[in-house]
Design a protein around this motif. Structure first.
Motif, PDB file in Angstrom:
ATOM      1  N   ILE A  63       4.249  69.124 -43.042  1.00 44.97           N
ATOM      2  CA  ILE A  63       4.290  67.730 -43.500  1.00 44.97           C
ATOM      3  C   ILE A  63       5.144  66.927 -42.526  1.00 44.97           C
ATOM      4  O   ILE A  63       6.183  67.405 -42.087  1.00 44.97           O
ATOM      5  N   PRO A  64       4.711  65.742 -42.167  1.00 46.32           N
ATOM      6  CA  PRO A  64       5.535  64.928 -41.265  1.00 46.32           C
ATOM      7  C   PRO A  64       6.942  64.734 -41.828  1.00 46.32           C
ATOM      8  O   PRO A  64       7.118  64.565 -43.033  1.00 46.32           O
ATOM      9  N   SER A  65       7.930  64.757 -40.908  1.00 44.76           N
ATOM     10  CA  SER A  65       9.318  64.672 -41.373  1.00 44.76           C
ATOM     11  C   SER A  65       9.612  63.329 -42.028  1.00 44.76           C
ATOM     12  O   SER A  65      10.559  63.201 -42.802  1.00 44.76           O
ATOM     13  N   VAL A  66       8.789  62.332 -41.714  1.00 42.20           N
ATOM     14  CA  VAL A  66       9.025  61.004 -42.294  1.00 42.20           C
ATOM     15  C   VAL A  66       8.938  61.069 -43.818  1.00 42.20           C
ATOM     16  O   VAL A  66       9.744  60.468 -44.522  1.00 42.20           O
ATOM     17  N   TYR A  67       7.957  61.825 -44.310  1.00 43.96           N
ATOM     18  CA  TYR A  67       7.777  61.904 -45.763  1.00 43.96           C
ATOM     19  C   TYR A  67       9.002  62.525 -46.421  1.00 43.96           C
ATOM     20  O   TYR A  67       9.509  62.028 -47.428  1.00 43.96           O
ATOM     21  N   LEU A  68       9.441  63.629 -45.820  1.00 42.18           N
ATOM     22  CA  LEU A  68      10.578  64.319 -46.424  1.00 42.18           C
ATOM     23  C   LEU A  68      11.823  63.428 -46.398  1.00 42.18           C
ATOM     24  O   LEU A  68      12.570  63.357 -47.377  1.00 42.18           O
ATOM     25  N   THR A  70      11.931  60.242 -46.462  1.00 41.22           N
ATOM     26  CA  THR A  70      11.784  59.217 -47.495  1.00 41.22           C
ATOM     27  C   THR A  70      12.129  59.778 -48.862  1.00 41.22           C
ATOM     28  O   THR A  70      12.869  59.161 -49.642  1.00 41.22           O
ATOM     29  N   ILE A  71      11.604  60.968 -49.134  1.00 38.84           N
ATOM     30  CA  ILE A  71      11.830  61.549 -50.462  1.00 38.84           C
ATOM     31  C   ILE A  71      13.306  61.847 -50.669  1.00 38.84           C
ATOM     32  O   ILE A  71      13.878  61.570 -51.732  1.00 38.84           O
ATOM     33  N   PRO A 114       7.052  50.687 -46.044  1.00 38.34           N
ATOM     34  CA  PRO A 114       6.280  51.091 -44.858  1.00 38.34           C
ATOM     35  C   PRO A 114       5.037  51.892 -45.213  1.00 38.34           C
ATOM     36  O   PRO A 114       3.984  51.721 -44.579  1.00 38.34           O
ATOM     37  N   ILE A 115       5.136  52.735 -46.250  1.00 35.82           N
ATOM     38  CA  ILE A 115       3.966  53.515 -46.653  1.00 35.82           C
ATOM     39  C   ILE A 115       2.867  52.581 -47.144  1.00 35.82           C
ATOM     40  O   ILE A 115       1.691  52.718 -46.786  1.00 35.82           O
TER      41      ILE A 115
END
Lengths: 131, 251
Positions: A63-68, A70-71, A114-115
């Motif tokens: 999973i892209p690090s951006v998602y993590l 954000t979470i 951003p999402i």
């Protein structure tokens, strides 16, 4: 046995708060606050383990690090806002606590912008093709 | 094809697992609704990844660029609340400008005071006073020199007596000189009131008139009186006081 310790700290703090409230309400509030901070700090270490697991999971699945990121930011904001709001509510200022929670909600929504942008851009890009 | 499908499925499953974990981790229900929105969006994004790759080649980079842009914007909007350093710097600038205004005000008042005093004491018309003040930056200052410009129609007997007075040059450094040079000039100066007694005191006071005074067009006697008045009234060294004559309009 950590749960027993924490339950004991909580009970002790509650009894002391009850005693102190009659004499010095301000110290009762301080005691409650520090008990809360203490328990929170004890548990931060455990949360770290959970977050580490999540990171591993994300890494393994690609999973892209951006998602993590954000979470994790979202979880942090939620915890801090909730903790502060509870302490403030203990002190009796319900209105201020509601504002702190509101700020937490706004900051979580800000993380989503951003999402939303990317999704909206995609939909807009799809439209001419679809039409 | 199957590879791609399995990797995509793995991504989706991992994100959904993450979302479930996050829901568990969240402190209370109030926050959960908002967190659910964000996690839902992320799950949507992961499910849409193949489509996104098809439509816009590198949406991943777009997303990261969007994040950095967004955080930069947030920082910029936070920077609107100035830091303490900034406030102090602005305060210094403001204090400096107010000091400048104070200095200008003090200088104009000083000049007006000198002009009024000279006019009152000597009866000579003063057209302008230019005071040079050295400020120490702590609210104090020292008057370094004063230039008194006399009005042209001041001395009736002087305007016709001195042709050289047309160019109003400043008096240079006062240097001792023998009085004999002034002999002819003093004859005209007698017209001024109480010029004679002060003429006697002239060498004693040390304020000896320069021959260059002839070029200023100012009667030495008047100049000496103005000089004495200004230097005693405002604690300026006699050398710092200059008297000049405005070019006479009728001459």
């Amino acid at each position: 046995m950590e749960m027993v310790q924490i339950a004991g700290i909580g009970l002790l703090a509650a009894i002391l708060v009850l005693v102190l409230k009659e004499q010095k309400p301000i110290f009762a509030f301080l005691l409650a606050m520090f008990a809360g901070i203490f328990i929170f700090l004890l548990m931060v270490g455990k949360i770290e383990a959970v977050i580490g697991t999540m990171e591993q999971l994300a890494e393994r699945s690609g999973i892209p690090s951006v998602y993590l990121k954000t979470i994790l930011k979202m979880i942090g904001i939620a915890y801090i806002a909730e903790f502060a709001a509870q302490i403030i509510r203990d002190a009796g200022a319900d209105g201020v606590a509601a504002k702190v929670e509101f700020a937490g909600k706004v900051l979580i929504l800000v993380l989503a912008v951003p999402i939303i942008n990317v999704i909206v851009e995609t939909v807009v890009g799809l439209l001419p093709a679809g039409g | 094809m199957l590879d791609w499908l399995s990797s995509w499925l793995r991504d989706v499953v991992a994100v959904i697992l993450l979302a479930a974990l996050v829901e568990l981790l969240l402190p209370n229900e109030r926050m959960q609704r908002y967190a659910r929105l964000v996690t839902g969006l992320i799950i949507l994004l992961v499910i849409l990844t193949p489509l996104l790759r098809l439509v816009q080649g590198d949406f991943q980079r777009n997303l990261e660029a969007g994040y950095s842009e967004w955080s930069r914007q947030l920082e910029n909007s936070q920077a609107k609340m100035p830091s303490l350093d900034e406030i102090l710097r602005k305060a210094e600038v403001a204090a400096g400008s107010s000091q400048e205004q104070t200095v200008a005000l003090a200088r104009t008042q000083l000049e007006a005071g000198i002009a009024a005093a000279v006019e009152q004491e000597t009866g000579a018309g003063v057209s302008g006073v230019d005071a040079a003040v050295v400020w120490d930056g702590k609210g104090g200052g020292v008057i370094s020199s004063v230039v008194v410009t006399l009005a042209a129609e001041n001395g009736s007997g002087k305007a016709d007596s001195e042709e050289a007075g047309m160019n109003s040059t400043a008096i240079e450094e006062v240097s001792p000189v023998d009085i004999g040079v002034q002999a002819e000039q003093t004859a005209q100066k007698q017209q001024e009131p109480d010029a004679a007694p002060e003429q006697e005191a002239l060498p004693a006071m040390g304020a000896v008139i320069d021959p260059a005074a002839e070029e200023t067009g100012v009667p030495p006697e008047l100049e000496r009186r103005i000089r004495a008045l200004v230097s005693s009234g405002w604690q300026i060294g006699a050398a710092g006081v200059q008297v000049r004559q405005e070019p006479s309009r009728n001459g």
